[in-house]
Write an enzyme that holds these catalytic residues in place. Structure first.
Site, PDB file in Angstrom:
ATOM      1  N   GLU A 197      -2.412  10.302 -11.849  1.00  0.00           N
ATOM      2  CA  GLU A 197      -2.238  10.231 -13.296  1.00  0.00           C
ATOM      3  C   GLU A 197      -3.097   9.105 -13.842  1.00  0.00           C
ATOM      4  O   GLU A 197      -3.078   7.993 -13.323  1.00  0.00           O
ATOM      5  CB  GLU A 197      -0.773   9.970 -13.646  1.00  0.00           C
ATOM      6  N   GLU A 211      -3.785   3.728   1.505  1.00  0.00           N
ATOM      7  CA  GLU A 211      -4.156   3.943   2.904  1.00  0.00           C
ATOM      8  C   GLU A 211      -4.384   5.431   3.111  1.00  0.00           C
ATOM      9  O   GLU A 211      -3.470   6.238   2.968  1.00  0.00           O
ATOM     10  CB  GLU A 211      -3.032   3.467   3.831  1.00  0.00           C
ATOM     11  N   ASN A 260      -5.405  12.282  10.695  1.00  0.00           N
ATOM     12  CA  ASN A 260      -4.919  12.602  12.032  1.00  0.00           C
ATOM     13  C   ASN A 260      -5.860  13.634  12.632  1.00  0.00           C
ATOM     14  O   ASN A 260      -6.094  14.693  12.038  1.00  0.00           O
ATOM     15  CB  ASN A 260      -3.485  13.147  11.958  1.00  0.00           C
ATOM     16  N   HIS A 307       2.899  11.490  -7.789  1.00  0.00           N
ATOM     17  CA  HIS A 307       1.503  11.154  -8.072  1.00  0.00           C
ATOM     18  C   HIS A 307       1.286   9.657  -7.923  1.00  0.00           C
ATOM     19  O   HIS A 307       2.219   8.881  -7.908  1.00  0.00           O
ATOM     20  CB  HIS A 307       1.115  11.595  -9.485  1.00  0.00           C
ATOM     21  N   ARG A 341      -1.850  11.250   3.806  1.00  0.00           N
ATOM     22  CA  ARG A 341      -2.584  11.911   4.883  1.00  0.00           C
ATOM     23  C   ARG A 341      -3.673  12.797   4.280  1.00  0.00           C
ATOM     24  O   ARG A 341      -3.416  13.505   3.302  1.00  0.00           O
ATOM     25  CB  ARG A 341      -1.631  12.738   5.732  1.00  0.00           C
ATOM     26  N   HIS A 368       0.827  -1.205   0.000  1.00  0.00           N
ATOM     27  CA  HIS A 368       0.000   0.000   0.000  1.00  0.00           C
ATOM     28  C   HIS A 368       0.863   1.256   0.000  1.00  0.00           C
ATOM     29  O   HIS A 368       2.047   1.202   0.295  1.00  0.00           O
ATOM     30  CB  HIS A 368      -0.981   0.024   1.180  1.00  0.00           C
TER      31      HIS A 368
END
Length: 133
Positions: free
Chosen positions: A126, A56, A60, A74, A9, A5
């Site tokens: 992209e 993922e 936060n 990207h 954030r 993965h």
């Protein structure tokens, strides 16, 4: 070895889940809430790892925006028809805070057709035209 993965954030987890599932057609694979550690996770993708890499999304608590810096490039997604994909997602992306930021066309100096879409947090994705996508 295989890629499992990539973590990014995000400033609003539900907004990002909506964007990646409704605009890019990924599935919400699983979520994890960690209130004691003050973060929540959502994994999205076109299948589960290890057969497919996942994204993922990490929220936060209390952070609604990040400085992306100059190191991030990207994510890349193969699609059978870049122009048709952009046409199909343009309005939905805009409604969810994203945008087509590079219209479909050949890559500079080549013939591969690409486009770029930006998610609500400013991450670039992209779209690459591939017959096998």
């Amino acid at each position: 070895m295989n890629l499992l993965h990539t973590m990014i954030r995000v400033g609003n987890l539900q907004r990002s889940i909506d964007f990646y599932t409704q605009v890019l057609g990924m599935s919400l694979l699983r979520t994890t809430e960690r209130p004691d550690q003050k973060y929540d996770l959502a994994f999205v993708g076109y299948g589960r790892n290890p057969a497919h890499a996942e994204v993922e999304l990490t929220y936060n608590y209390g952070v609604d925006k990040y400085d992306l810096g100059s190191g991030y490039g990207h994510l890349a997604i193969g699609v059978p028809d870049v122009a048709a994909t952009c046409a199909a997602v343009r309005d939905k992306a805009a409604a969810l805070g994203g945008a087509i930021t590079r219209e479909p066309g050949p890559v500079k100096g080549g013939t591969t057709v690409i486009a770029f879409i930006t998610d609500p947090d400013g991450y670039k994705i992209e779209l690459i035209e591939r017959a096998d996508a």
